[in-house]
Scaffold this motif. Structure first.
Motif, PDB file in Angstrom:
ATOM      1  N   HIS A 157       8.016   4.609   5.115  1.00 34.61           N
ATOM      2  CA  HIS A 157       8.029   4.892   3.677  1.00 34.61           C
ATOM      3  C   HIS A 157       8.604   6.268   3.371  1.00 34.61           C
ATOM      4  O   HIS A 157       9.397   6.427   2.452  1.00 34.61           O
ATOM      5  N   MET A 183       9.915   8.242   0.122  1.00 38.99           N
ATOM      6  CA  MET A 183       8.639   8.565  -0.501  1.00 38.99           C
ATOM      7  C   MET A 183       8.174   9.987  -0.225  1.00 38.99           C
ATOM      8  O   MET A 183       7.230  10.236   0.538  1.00 38.99           O
ATOM      9  N   ILE A 225       2.932   6.148   5.597  1.00 33.56           N
ATOM     10  CA  ILE A 225       2.946   4.819   6.201  1.00 33.56           C
ATOM     11  C   ILE A 225       4.330   4.686   6.842  1.00 33.56           C
ATOM     12  O   ILE A 225       5.338   5.024   6.213  1.00 33.56           O
ATOM     13  N   CYS A 276       4.226   9.745   1.424  1.00 33.94           N
ATOM     14  CA  CYS A 276       3.568   8.543   1.918  1.00 33.94           C
ATOM     15  C   CYS A 276       3.913   8.444   3.399  1.00 33.94           C
ATOM     16  O   CYS A 276       5.081   8.349   3.764  1.00 33.94           O
ATOM     17  N   ASP A 301       0.846  -1.192   0.000  1.00 38.71           N
ATOM     18  CA  ASP A 301       0.000   0.000   0.000  1.00 38.71           C
ATOM     19  C   ASP A 301       0.884   1.247   0.000  1.00 38.71           C
ATOM     20  O   ASP A 301       1.954   1.250   0.615  1.00 38.71           O
ATOM     21  N   HIS A 302       0.426   2.294  -0.684  1.00 42.83           N
ATOM     22  CA  HIS A 302       1.130   3.566  -0.625  1.00 42.83           C
ATOM     23  C   HIS A 302       0.127   4.702  -0.560  1.00 42.83           C
ATOM     24  O   HIS A 302      -1.023   4.554  -0.993  1.00 42.83           O
ATOM     25  N   GLU A 303       0.608   5.820  -0.036  1.00 45.96           N
ATOM     26  CA  GLU A 303      -0.248   6.998   0.091  1.00 45.96           C
ATOM     27  C   GLU A 303       0.294   8.161  -0.709  1.00 45.96           C
ATOM     28  O   GLU A 303       1.475   8.205  -1.058  1.00 45.96           O
TER      29      GLU A 303
HETATM   30 CU    CU Z   1       4.373   4.112   0.783  1.00 50.72          CU
END
Ligand code: CU
Length: 156
Positions: free
Chosen positions: A144, A149, A141, A139, A83-85
């Motif tokens: 990350h 990120m 998370i 991101c 998963d990434h944001e």
């Molecule tokens: Cu991520």
């Protein structure tokens, strides 16, 4: 006598708590009415599309430039395996948000300026950059961001 006063005090305290105005659903973000990087866009209005690929652990492109007042439709493709944001904000705001997410790693985002995308999925955000300056997408998370990120948006 003493007990009667205590009961009255407790009842009064309970009454004043329930009389407080509703606080809305603020799970640690704050800033629900105003956003540091501009404002949510209007999908009915014209916009320029920018596609961004997310993977472990970066964004491609990691740097974009927009004009002040421009509306961008971000097409966010998660081409990775986790998963990434994509959260649009100032660095300061994202760092504060990242600290909250360290405590609540499973916090879900469903906000105009951010989205979490599952592997092989695509999401979209329409955003209007109304303020000049440098903003970022990151991101949050845990780990990350630390591993790279973060991307930058320059608004001219
Ligand atoms: Cu991520």
């Amino acid at each position: 006598m003493k007990k009667a006063i205590l009961v009255a005090t407790v009842a009064l305290a309970a009454a004043s708590v329930s009389a407080l105005p509703a606080l809305g659903h603020d799970h640690g973000h704050g800033q629900h009415e105003s956003y540091s990087a501009g404002e949510p866009g209007d999908p009915a209005k014209p916009s320029r599309t920018i596609e961004i690929e997310m993977s472990e652990m970066d964004y491609n492109p990691f740097k974009i430039e927009v004009k002040r007042g421009e509306q961008i439709r971000f097409v966010l493709r998660n081409v990775g395996t986790e998963d990434h944001e994509f959260l649009l904000a100032t660095t300061k705001e994202n760092l504060a948000h990242a600290a909250v997410m360290k405590k609540h790693p499973h916090m879900e985002h469903d906000e105009p300026n951010g989205v979490r995308v599952a592997p092989k999925k695509t999401a979209e955000i329409v955003w209007k950059f109304t303020k000049p300056g440098t903003f970022e997408y990151s991101c949050l998370i845990p780990n990350h961001r630390e591993y790279g990120m973060t991307g930058h948006v320059t608004v001219k």
